[in-house]
Design an enzyme around this catalytic site. Structure first.
Site, PDB file in Angstrom:
ATOM      1  N   LYS A  90      42.250  25.529  -7.572  1.00 20.72           N
ATOM      2  CA  LYS A  90      40.942  25.309  -8.023  1.00 20.72           C
ATOM      3  C   LYS A  90      40.560  26.377  -9.194  1.00 20.72           C
ATOM      4  O   LYS A  90      40.949  27.601  -8.984  1.00 20.72           O
ATOM      5  CB  LYS A  90      40.158  25.388  -6.787  1.00 20.72           C
ATOM      6  CG  LYS A  90      38.771  25.019  -6.850  1.00 20.72           C
ATOM      7  CD  LYS A  90      37.847  24.928  -5.477  1.00 20.72           C
ATOM      8  CE  LYS A  90      36.397  24.718  -5.505  1.00 20.72           C
ATOM      9  NZ  LYS A  90      35.797  24.645  -4.386  1.00 20.72           N
ATOM     10  N   SER A 165      33.164  20.855  -3.705  1.00 17.33           N
ATOM     11  CA  SER A 165      33.587  21.312  -5.178  1.00 17.33           C
ATOM     12  C   SER A 165      34.806  21.227  -5.559  1.00 17.33           C
ATOM     13  O   SER A 165      35.376  21.735  -6.705  1.00 17.33           O
ATOM     14  CB  SER A 165      32.892  22.653  -5.075  1.00 17.33           C
ATOM     15  OG  SER A 165      33.590  23.852  -4.079  1.00 17.33           O
ATOM     16  N   SER A 189      33.387  21.889   0.894  1.00 20.01           N
ATOM     17  CA  SER A 189      33.995  21.708  -0.344  1.00 20.01           C
ATOM     18  C   SER A 189      35.462  21.180  -0.341  1.00 20.01           C
ATOM     19  O   SER A 189      35.918  20.831  -1.407  1.00 20.01           O
ATOM     20  CB  SER A 189      34.001  23.152  -1.377  1.00 20.01           C
ATOM     21  OG  SER A 189      32.590  23.263  -1.686  1.00 20.01           O
TER      22      SER A 189
END
Length: 476
Positions: A90, A165, A189
């Protein structure tokens, strides 16, 4: 596309969408080289990623890393259980010598000189870091978009959101662009994009996976965790990245714990499963509720006893939002003077946090304690809790958030995230596992909440659900 090119593309899809466990076993047995796997993955990425915008930066060192692994394998060395697996990190997690933007124009050209601890552990287990996956600015939001790279699209329907996210990681997994993904979870997320993209995401207990570096060292709300296409793959990744680190103050021992064995196990007869349709009190779309209920009831075929009950955590919604505001201020404290240069979502969350009073934070902590006591009592009578991950289906990607739940307008713009964020308060291990498709053919995720330090139970139940309710992967 010529016939030979189409055949190669089909072969790449067949290879890169296999389970991570199978791919690593092939590389370890020298039936597939890390270089071959990386090449197929990069060809797949070149073909599909322009439509998804899931992987935003490629690690230029990946080819050399794969070749080095192949040389070590040829020399008889054990390179680790993740041998040759292309992993997506990420874009809020530092990777040495790889552009890491945090989804923010403030860091558009930032290149760290050191790996995060979780990245170091992936490498030590034999993984190849393929690159960075898209995220909202500083992972703030349930839909993945930012001013640096734009929006990530859902591989099941390119007009839909991939969630957030960790939306880039989830979309890349579903499309076969990576074998494993690393992500973070504050209010959902890892779970929200897992649900939207039809893959598996695990929010581990705080401290199980170290979170160095962190600008909020004693953070008990946000965790780092794995995503994958199967529960066993998530367990494999967790086995490699979990455990104490002298660099992180929060820690849990892992000696003697076997997450992979748990994911491969059969749930014990008489397992006491509870299902609640709406823990956040916001309503749930009918098709989602029906699929999740069916998945929960299917566990009775394996010998579990399944009870439906009302488990109401609606009272905890304001508490999470207050603690999230405090988290935003703590995490972004050094950048508060730059707030005018931040995106609307991030800046708005920081401003909300700055308006909190000590009294409101004290009240929120009292509510969090009440949630803990409710679950302590719950686990004296039940072994796990199942509930829908999302109350809504993936919405149009251009929308920042949906406008209604079960046909009713939302009271606030964050209501749709409540089924995951109220559970973040617990500190319990929670997985999202695909359990069906809605009427539009879009994935539905089921949350599985386990007892304290109960990742093994969560993985076993999640694996049973995936066996019963597998949905396959999208055609992209």
């Amino acid at each position: 596309m010529s016939g030979s090119a189409r055949q190669r593309s089909d072969a790449d899809v067949e290879l890169t969408t296999r389970s991570a466990s199978e791919l690593a076993a092939l590389v370890r047995a020298r039936k597939l080289t890390a270089t071959e796997l990386l090449a197929a993955t990069l060809r797949r990425l070149k073909e599909v990623n322009p439509r998804l915008n899931a992987v935003v930066t490629i690690n230029e060192q990946a080819h050399e890393d794969a070749r080095a692994l192949d040389e070590r394998l040829a020399g008889g060395e054990d390179v680790g259980p993740l041998a040759g697996l292309p992993v997506g990190i990420k874009d809020v997690t530092p990777v040495a010598n790889v552009r890491t933007t945090f989804g923010s124009p403030l860091y558009a050209d930032y290149v760290p000189d050191e790996d995060a601890e979780v990245v170091r552990r992936f490498r030590a287990a034999g993984a190849v870091i393929l690159g960075k996956t898209n995220t909202p600015e500083f992972a703030t939001g349930g839909n993945t978009f930012n001013e640096v790279f734009g929006r990530t699209r859902n591989p099941w329907d390119l007009g839909r959101s991939a969630g957030g996210s960790t939306g880039g990681g989830a979309a890349a997994l579903a499309a076969g662009l990576i074998a494993l993904a690393e992500g973070t979870d504050l209010g959902g997320s890892l779970r929200i994009p897992a649900s939207f993209c039809g893959i598996v995401g695990l929010r581990p207990s705080p401290g199980l996976v170290p979170t160095h570096p962190s600008e909020f060292a004693w953070d008990t709300l946000q965790v780092t965790g794995p995503m994958a296409r199967t529960v066993e793959d998530v367990a494999l990744a967790l086995q490699c990245i979990s455990g104490p680190s002298e660099r992180a103050p929060l820690a849990q021992p892992v000696h003697g714990r076997d997450f992979v064995a748990a994911a491969r196990s059969v749930i014990p007869r008489g397992l006491r499963v509870a299902y609640s349709a709406d823990v956040a009190g916001i309503g749930v779309d009918e098709g989602i509720a029906r699929a999740c209920q069916g998945a929960a009831l299917s566990l009775s075929d394996a010998g579990a006893t399944v009870h439906e009950l009302a488990f109401d955590l609606a009272f905890a919604r304001p508490a999470f939002l207050a603690l999230r505001g405090h988290w935003m201020v703590a995490q972004q404290f050094a950048r508060i003077p730059l707030i005018e240069r931040m995106g609307t979502n991030l800046a708005g969350n920081i401003r909300s946090g700055l308006q909190l009073t000590v009294e409101s934070l004290g009240e929120a902590e009292q509510v969090r304690g009440r949630v803990w006591e409710l679950f302590r009592d719950f686990f004296s009578r039940h072994d796990c809790l199942l509930t829908p991950c999302m109350a809504v289906a993936p919405f149009p990607v251009e929308q920042n958030y949906p406008d209604a739940i079960a046909g009713r307008p939302m009271a606030t713009y964050v209501d749709w995230l409540a089924p995951t964020f109220v559970l973040s308060l617990t500190g319990l291990p929670i997985a999202s596992v695909p359990c069906g498709l809605d009427a539009q053919g879009l994935p539905i995720g089921l949350q599985i909440i386990g007892p304290p330090r109960g990742e093994e139970r969560v993985l076993a139940v999640a694996a049973a659900v995936q066996r019963n309710c597998g949905i396959g992967l999208p055609v992209v």
